[in-house]
Design a protein around this motif. Sequence first.
Motif, mmCIF file in Angstrom:
data_model
loop_
_atom_site.group_PDB
_atom_site.id
_atom_site.type_symbol
_atom_site.label_atom_id
_atom_site.label_comp_id
_atom_site.label_asym_id
_atom_site.label_seq_id
_atom_site.Cartn_x
_atom_site.Cartn_y
_atom_site.Cartn_z
ATOM 1 N N UNK A 77 -5.418 -9.053 15.110
ATOM 2 C CA UNK A 77 -6.003 -7.720 15.196
ATOM 3 C C UNK A 77 -5.665 -7.097 16.540
ATOM 4 N N UNK A 78 -5.573 -7.924 17.565
ATOM 5 C CA UNK A 78 -5.273 -7.435 18.906
ATOM 6 C C UNK A 78 -3.847 -6.895 18.985
ATOM 7 N N UNK A 79 -2.881 -7.661 18.480
ATOM 8 C CA UNK A 79 -1.473 -7.261 18.542
ATOM 9 C C UNK A 79 -1.030 -6.455 17.322
ATOM 10 N N UNK A 80 -1.929 -6.322 16.357
ATOM 11 C CA UNK A 80 -1.632 -5.563 15.140
ATOM 12 C C UNK A 80 -0.447 -6.173 14.382
ATOM 13 N N UNK A 81 -0.415 -7.497 14.297
ATOM 14 C CA UNK A 81 0.653 -8.185 13.581
ATOM 15 C C UNK A 81 0.106 -8.835 12.321
ATOM 16 N N UNK A 82 0.979 -8.999 11.343
ATOM 17 C CA UNK A 82 0.616 -9.645 10.089
ATOM 18 C C UNK A 82 0.051 -8.685 9.055
ATOM 19 N N UNK A 83 -0.315 -7.476 9.462
ATOM 20 C CA UNK A 83 -0.931 -6.535 8.532
ATOM 21 C C UNK A 83 0.077 -6.010 7.514
ATOM 22 N N UNK A 84 1.328 -5.865 7.938
ATOM 23 C CA UNK A 84 2.362 -5.411 7.005
ATOM 24 C C UNK A 84 2.604 -6.477 5.935
ATOM 25 N N UNK A 85 2.603 -7.737 6.350
ATOM 26 C CA UNK A 85 2.767 -8.824 5.378
ATOM 27 C C UNK A 85 1.603 -8.824 4.392
ATOM 28 N N UNK A 86 0.390 -8.603 4.892
ATOM 29 C CA UNK A 86 -0.782 -8.532 4.014
ATOM 30 C C UNK A 86 -0.637 -7.378 3.032
ATOM 31 N N UNK A 87 -0.277 -6.215 3.535
ATOM 32 C CA UNK A 87 -0.099 -5.045 2.683
ATOM 33 C C UNK A 87 0.967 -5.300 1.618
ATOM 34 N N UNK A 88 2.090 -5.857 2.020
ATOM 35 C CA UNK A 88 3.167 -6.152 1.073
ATOM 36 C C UNK A 88 2.703 -7.137 0.005
ATOM 37 N N UNK A 89 1.929 -8.123 0.404
ATOM 38 C CA UNK A 89 1.441 -9.126 -0.547
ATOM 39 C C UNK A 89 0.490 -8.496 -1.566
ATOM 40 N N UNK A 90 -0.393 -7.643 -1.110
ATOM 41 C CA UNK A 90 -1.336 -6.985 -2.022
ATOM 42 C C UNK A 90 -0.591 -6.061 -2.979
ATOM 43 N N UNK A 91 0.392 -5.318 -2.472
ATOM 44 C CA UNK A 91 1.206 -4.457 -3.335
ATOM 45 C C UNK A 91 1.903 -5.316 -4.387
ATOM 46 N N UNK A 92 2.421 -6.459 -3.979
ATOM 47 C CA UNK A 92 3.095 -7.372 -4.906
ATOM 48 C C UNK A 92 2.133 -7.845 -6.005
ATOM 49 N N UNK A 93 0.885 -8.127 -5.634
ATOM 50 C CA UNK A 93 -0.102 -8.544 -6.635
ATOM 51 C C UNK A 93 -0.310 -7.448 -7.681
ATOM 52 N N UNK A 94 -0.361 -6.201 -7.235
ATOM 53 C CA UNK A 94 -0.513 -5.085 -8.168
ATOM 54 C C UNK A 94 0.731 -4.904 -9.027
ATOM 55 N N UNK A 95 1.896 -4.904 -8.411
ATOM 56 C CA UNK A 95 3.122 -4.633 -9.170
ATOM 57 C C UNK A 95 3.448 -5.760 -10.146
ATOM 58 N N UNK A 96 3.039 -6.978 -9.836
ATOM 59 C CA UNK A 96 3.250 -8.102 -10.761
ATOM 60 C C UNK A 96 2.189 -8.152 -11.850
ATOM 61 N N UNK A 97 1.177 -7.309 -11.738
ATOM 62 C CA UNK A 97 0.109 -7.309 -12.728
ATOM 63 C C UNK A 97 -0.955 -8.365 -12.472
ATOM 64 N N UNK A 98 -0.899 -9.004 -11.304
ATOM 65 C CA UNK A 98 -1.904 -10.018 -10.979
ATOM 66 C C UNK A 98 -3.249 -9.395 -10.614
ATOM 67 N N UNK A 99 -3.218 -8.142 -10.187
ATOM 68 C CA UNK A 99 -4.429 -7.371 -9.904
ATOM 69 C C UNK A 99 -4.369 -6.093 -10.720
ATOM 70 N N UNK A 100 -5.498 -5.697 -11.259
ATOM 71 C CA UNK A 100 -5.573 -4.449 -12.010
ATOM 72 C C UNK A 100 -6.195 -3.382 -11.146
ATOM 73 N N UNK A 101 -5.780 -2.157 -11.398
ATOM 74 C CA UNK A 101 -6.391 -1.026 -10.722
ATOM 75 C C UNK A 101 -7.776 -0.827 -11.306
ATOM 76 N N UNK A 102 -8.754 -0.694 -10.462
ATOM 77 C CA UNK A 102 -10.135 -0.473 -10.881
ATOM 78 C C UNK A 102 -10.477 0.967 -10.561
ATOM 79 N N UNK A 103 -10.735 1.758 -11.586
ATOM 80 C CA UNK A 103 -10.982 3.175 -11.350
ATOM 81 C C UNK A 103 -12.460 3.494 -11.111
#
Length: 174
Positions: A77-103
Amino acid sequence: MIEGIGVERARSLAGEADLILYVVDSSTSLDSNDYDILDIIKERRTVVLLNKSDLEPVTTAQTLNEITDAKVISVSAKDNTGLEELSDYIVKLFTNGDLDYNDEIYITGERNKEALENALNSLLQVKKSIEENMPEDFYTIDLMSAYEELGRIIGESVEDDLVNEIFSKFCMGK
């Protein structure tokens, strides 16, 4: 005492979560509460965030991989590192259908609820003014009111320059 409350809260909410993000302080050893929570979330879709990766690690990704099958991402959190990897991983979960969009919409406080209700009322008034063929003067005020209410939710206020710009686009009072 407080840690125990956190573990109980994690236990009650873990069953409902689509994705769990669990933050572990890498600069300290895992304690009994960490092990309890890791046990609770082991059957759930989880990302373990190994925070404080900018410091000398005491708890490592390897240690966590021996305990859980969860994805482990080192962040700082201090150096602001790893957040892009987290974001990419979550996007991957959505695009692979592992997570559903909750409206479903969640309102986080009474103030936000009130602002949304006020914005809705203003927009309904705009709709009514348009349906009744009222002059623009009548509904621009309601539009600005809705805009101001929504701005309160996201922490933006309406500046005089913006108001003047919006109103300059209308032929008001003619």
